[in-house]
Design a protein around this motif. Structure first.
Motif, PDB file in Angstrom:
ATOM      1  N   ALA A   8      -4.916   3.262  -1.540  1.00  0.00           N
ATOM      2  CA  ALA A   8      -4.556   4.521  -0.884  1.00  0.00           C
ATOM      3  C   ALA A   8      -5.142   5.665  -1.691  1.00  0.00           C
ATOM      4  O   ALA A   8      -5.347   5.558  -2.907  1.00  0.00           O
ATOM      5  N   LYS A  11       1.935   5.239   0.600  1.00  0.00           N
ATOM      6  CA  LYS A  11       1.666   6.155   1.705  1.00  0.00           C
ATOM      7  C   LYS A  11       0.582   7.152   1.308  1.00  0.00           C
ATOM      8  O   LYS A  11       0.429   7.467   0.133  1.00  0.00           O
ATOM      9  N   ARG A  19      -5.542   6.612   8.648  1.00  0.00           N
ATOM     10  CA  ARG A  19      -5.502   8.066   8.840  1.00  0.00           C
ATOM     11  C   ARG A  19      -6.916   8.637   8.952  1.00  0.00           C
ATOM     12  O   ARG A  19      -7.218   9.397   9.879  1.00  0.00           O
ATOM     13  N   ARG A  33       0.826  -1.204   0.000  1.00  0.00           N
ATOM     14  CA  ARG A  33       0.000   0.000   0.000  1.00  0.00           C
ATOM     15  C   ARG A  33       0.864   1.259   0.000  1.00  0.00           C
ATOM     16  O   ARG A  33       1.763   1.408   0.837  1.00  0.00           O
ATOM     17  N   ASN A  36      -7.789   7.385   3.244  1.00  0.00           N
ATOM     18  CA  ASN A  36      -6.756   6.395   3.551  1.00  0.00           C
ATOM     19  C   ASN A  36      -7.063   5.672   4.856  1.00  0.00           C
ATOM     20  O   ASN A  36      -7.506   6.284   5.834  1.00  0.00           O
TER      21      ASN A  36
END
Length: 567
Positions: free
Chosen positions: A354, A246, A374, A244, A371
């Motif tokens: 992502a 960032k 987050r 994945r 995401n």
């Protein structure tokens, strides 16, 4: 039987409402007529087909040691509450109240009824094992009934239930029913496959479907060249290696008026995202609860795999719109995992996603650059989707997909219902144990449609001989009394020989009569005409052949009997 007494009403025009070949041909041949959506009257020719299927089913069930019963179609809600299925079964369960405001349903199946019956009757291991079956009309309130009797609301089903003292005996009963089903479908003359299947709302931990191979089948069968066969629902999908990216930009809200599908969202975005980054959210409910399942936009959910999730449980189904609004406060088309008040289960297809797009749980809005970790908690990732053609099967070979029509389903239930409804017995050691159960269904009326889907041509139906409304038809042409007398004599002699014969005495023109009989799918046609009779001949034609044979009148009975019995 004389055709003039049989209420034959064929149609020349193709009914506009009929989508499948079987639906069109059943209407045109006068086998069925629709009364309301998903509810049909069976006309004489159609009911003869159903009766012949029923006879085969009954003979093989009796031969397998099952005893026939007849249980009520109207069932009290109490026993469905005891099993836990009153709410779980969903809106397909037709609920009603009597004059005393007591709740009932019209039976879509009879696990609760038969288990209650046995609970009140069985106390000792000496009474086990046994198998009870019935052939009865069922009702499931399909949201969108279609395809004629293939997905109707009212239908005839054979359902059987085995009762044993232990799992070993129950699995033996399961195998006996499996063998009986093979004999049934072999006798009917269908090309079919047996595949591992999901137990759905019935429950249990082992089940298999009998699927008739047909281009228009609703079920998808997964096959490999090495012989592997399974229902597509049952194929495990591989998990990609973690990679994945960032997170990039901050999450933002985008106004998306009228956007309710992944394709619409992709086309609406200024920069089109791949389907793997357009996340779809579905609300699934089952025996254990209700949850949100998220997948890549190009993936399809497997309800069988959803049933295996502890948050959802057995009998998984898609939630109704009102259920989603009640649980989340948002409509389908705008759902997403951010701030989702329900448990979120994620398919492996989104594990590496992502900066993805998803619904905002608000009408006309979506979220961008979302995401995991987050903007929302990391969900539990698992296998939820349907496999695709070309992916590897468990045997290591590429999958091929074929279509099939489910006509039979067998289940090993274990003690799911016996525990809930207190169907127990005392064993030889005087210990009280729940009875081990299995259940076994055959869609009797659905078989008629499946047989037509598999056996037809441009002229009409080609029924397997075992279930054709008549095995043979004798057709006198014209008004010559000698022609009719000859036809009548031949009809009577074949009938006495045990052949199921129709005498077509409707006085139709030759072309109209031939077209009608081809449409009806009767396997053998015998024509008596003035021209052939002058030469002491009669004409014979098999429905599956283009060739017409002229037979000597004097030997006609013996020759016809041989031709008919050989085919």
């Amino acid at each position: 039987m004389r055709a003039s007494k049989l209420f034959i009403h064929t149609l020349r025009e193709i009914p506009s409402e009929a989508e499948l070949i079987s639906h069109r041909l059943m209407l045109r041949a006068g086998l069925i007529r629709q009364l309301a959506a998903g509810i049909f009257s069976w006309l004489p020719l159609g009911w003869r087909v159903v009766s012949k299927i029923t006879d085969i089913v009954r003979e093989e069930m009796n031969a397998a040691g099952a005893a026939e019963v007849m249980m009520p179609a109207v069932q009290p809600a109490e026993i469905w509450h005891e099993s836990g299925r009153w709410q779980v079964y969903g809106p397909e369960l037709l609920r009603l109240q009597d004059r005393h405001q007591r709740d009932y349903c019209i039976g879509p199946t009879h696990e609760e009824v038969v288990t209650s019956l046995v609970s009140a009757s069985v106390t000792s291991w000496r009474q086990l094992p046994f198998n009870l079956y019935q052939i009865q009309t069922k009702f499931r309130d399909e949201r969108r009934p279609r395809y004629g009797v293939m997905r109707s609301r009212e239908f005839v089903m054979k359902d059987a239930y085995s009762f044993d003292g232990d799992a070993e005996g129950a699995l033996l009963s399961y195998q006996q029913m499996r063998d009986a089903y093979i004999r049934i479908f072999d006798r009917i003359g269908l090309s079919y496959r047996i595949v591992a299947a999901d137990s759905g709302a019935i429950g249990g931990n082992r089940s298999e479907e009998f699927l008739v191979l047909a281009d228009n089948g609703e079920a998808t069968i997964a096959l490999t060249d090495a012989g592997y066969t399974a229902n597509l629902d049952q194929i495990p999908c591989t998990r990609e290696k973690p990679r994945r990216p960032k997170p990039g930009k901050q999450m933002e809200t985008l106004a998306t008026p009228g956007i309710t599908t992944i394709e619409q969202l992709q086309n609406f975005l200024p920069k089109q995202l791949p389907a793997q980054r357009c996340i779809k959210t579905m609300i699934i409910t089952g025996e254990a609860g209700i949850a949100a399942a998220i997948l890549a936009g190009d993936a399809s959910l497997s309800l069988a795999k959803a049933s295996a999730q502890p948050e959802i449980g057995g009998g998984a189904r898609f939630a109704e719109p009102d259920e989603a609004i009640k649980a989340i406060g948002a409509n389908f088309g705008s759902l997403g995992p951010v701030n989702m008040p329900l448990p979120v289960i994620a398919d492996y297809s989104v594990e590496n996603a992502a900066d993805f797009a998803c619904g905002a749980n608000r009408e006309g809005e979506h979220l961008l650059n979302v995401n995991f970790g987050r903007d929302l908690p990391e969900p539990r990732f698992t296998d939820l989707r349907l496999a695709r053609a070309g992916e590897l099967a468990p045997d290591g070979n590429p999958l091929k997909l074929s279509q099939g029509i489910e006509v039979g389903h067998i289940f090993y239930l274990g003690t799911k219902y016996s525990q809930a409804l207190q169907a127990t017995f005392e064993n030889e050691q005087q210990a009280t144990l729940p009875i081990e159960m299995g259940c076994y269904g055959i869609g009797v009326t659905r078989i008629a449609a499946a047989a037509i889907e598999q056996n037809h041509d441009e002229a009409g139906i080609i029924f397997p001989a075992a279930i054709a409304p008549f095995t043979a038809v004798v057709l006198p042409l014209g008004t010559d009394p000698e022609v009719f007398a000859t036809a009548l004599k031949l009809y009577e002699s074949l009938t006495k020989a045990g052949i199921d014969v129709l005498l077509d005495d409707r006085s139709l023109r030759a072309g109209t009569a031939f077209a009608d009989l081809d449409l009806l799918g009767i396997p053998h046609r015998i024509v008596i005409s003035t021209r052939n009779l002058t030469n002491k001949k009669i004409a014979y034609k098999a429905r599956t052949s283009d060739k017409e044979l002229l037979l000597e009148l004097g030997n006609a009975h013996d020759e016809l009997s041989a031709l008919i019995r050989a085919n």
